[in-house]
Design an enzyme around this catalytic site. Structure first.
Site, short mmCIF file in Angstrom:
data_model
loop_
_atom_site.label_atom_id
_atom_site.label_comp_id
_atom_site.label_asym_id
_atom_site.label_seq_id
_atom_site.Cartn_x
_atom_site.Cartn_y
_atom_site.Cartn_z
N HIS A 101 0.84 -1.20 0.00
CA HIS A 101 0.00 0.00 0.00
C HIS A 101 0.87 1.24 0.00
CE1 HIS A 101 0.61 -1.43 4.11
NE2 HIS A 101 0.65 -0.16 4.48
N HIS A 103 0.90 5.16 1.09
CA HIS A 103 0.23 6.16 1.94
C HIS A 103 0.26 7.52 1.25
CE1 HIS A 103 0.42 3.86 5.88
NE2 HIS A 103 1.36 3.21 5.21
P1 AMP Z 1 1.86 0.12 7.29
O1 AMP Z 1 2.49 0.44 8.63
O2 AMP Z 1 2.51 0.88 6.17
O3 AMP Z 1 1.72 -1.36 7.04
O4 AMP Z 1 0.41 0.76 7.37
C1 AMP Z 1 -0.77 0.03 7.49
C2 AMP Z 1 -1.86 1.06 7.53
O5 AMP Z 1 -3.09 0.42 7.31
C3 AMP Z 1 -1.96 1.79 8.88
O6 AMP Z 1 -1.86 3.19 8.66
C4 AMP Z 1 -3.34 1.39 9.40
O7 AMP Z 1 -3.97 2.43 10.12
C5 AMP Z 1 -4.07 1.03 8.12
N1 AMP Z 1 -5.16 0.07 8.26
C6 AMP Z 1 -5.12 -1.12 8.90
N2 AMP Z 1 -6.31 -1.75 8.80
C7 AMP Z 1 -7.11 -0.93 8.06
C8 AMP Z 1 -8.45 -1.02 7.61
N3 AMP Z 1 -9.23 -2.08 7.90
N4 AMP Z 1 -8.96 0.00 6.89
C9 AMP Z 1 -8.19 1.08 6.61
N5 AMP Z 1 -6.91 1.22 7.00
C10 AMP Z 1 -6.37 0.23 7.73
#
Ligand code: AMP
Ligand code: ZN
Length: 147
Positions: A101, A103
Site C-alpha cells: 500500500h 500512503h
Molecule cells: P503500514 O504500517 O505501512 O503497514 O500501514 C498500514 C496502515 O493500514 C496503517 O496506517 C493502518 O492504520 C491502516 N489500516 C489497517 N487496517 C485498516 C483497515 N481495515 N482500513 C483502513 N486502513 C487500515
C-alpha cells in the site's frame, strides 16, 4: 500473511468495510482507519502482493497513476501545504499490513511531525467523518478540477 487472511484483500472483496475513494480494475483507494492526519489515504493494488518486491511493474505503475490523481483531489479538498507519499516494506521497515500500500498523507507545517512507522497513540477515526471526507474526495476526483 496470505490473501485468505489479509484485511486489504477482504476490503477488495467487499467483505470488510472501508471508506472508498477510488476503484478501477487494478487499484483501490480508501481512507486509512487510523489516520496520521486528516485526509490520510491508502492506495493498493487489487491483487495480493506483500510488498514492493512482490509487485509487478505494471501494478506499481497503476498505483502511481492513482496516487497522482488522488494527490490532486486531496489538494482540492483539503488545501494542505504539503503531501507526503510513503510506503513501508517488511516488518523491520515498520510495515504492519502485508499487502502493498502507498500512503498519501496531507501535511501542514504547523502540525506536529509524525513518524510514519510508529503506530502507538493512534486512534481509530470516526467512521462517519471518514465517509464524509471520502465523498468529498470522490467528487473532486470526478470533477474537472482534477487534471
Ligand atoms: P503500514 O504500517 O505501512 O503497514 O500501514 C498500514 C496502515 O493500514 C496503517 O496506517 C493502518 O492504520 C491502516 N489500516 C489497517 N487496517 C485498516 C483497515 N481495515 N482500513 C483502513 N486502513 C487500515
Ligand atoms: Zn491482500
Amino acid at each position: 500473511m496470505s490473501a485468505s487472511d489479509c484485511i486489504f484483500c477482504a476490503i477488495v472483496a467487499g467483505l470488510a468495510p472501508a471508506a472508498r475513494v477510488f476503484d478501477d480494475d487494478d487499484c483501490l483507494a480508501f481512507m486509512d482507519i487510523q489516520p496520521l492526519a486528516r485526509g490520510h489515504v491508502l492506495v493498493i493494488p487489487k491483487r495480493h502482493a506483500e510488498n514492493l518486491f512482490d509487485l509487478e511493474a505494471d501494478e506499481a505503475a497503476a498505483v502511481a497513476r492513482t496516487a497522482k490523481q488522488l494527490a490532486h483531489a486531496l489538494r482540492t479538498v483539503l488545501e494542505p501545504e504539503g503531501l507526503r507519499l510513503f510506503q513501508l516494506n517488511g516488518a523491520a521497515a515498520g510495515q504492519t499490513v502485508f499487502h502493498y500500500h502507498m500512503h498519501l498523507l496531507p501535511r501542514n507545517a504547523d502540525e506536529p511531525d509524525v513518524n510514519p512507522a510508529a503506530l502507538h497513540g493512534r486512534k481509530p477515526a470516526d467512521r462517519a467523518e471518514l465517509e464524509e471526507l471520502a465523498g468529498r474526495i470522490r467528487t473532486a476526483l470526478d470533477s474537472h478540477l482534477v487534471s
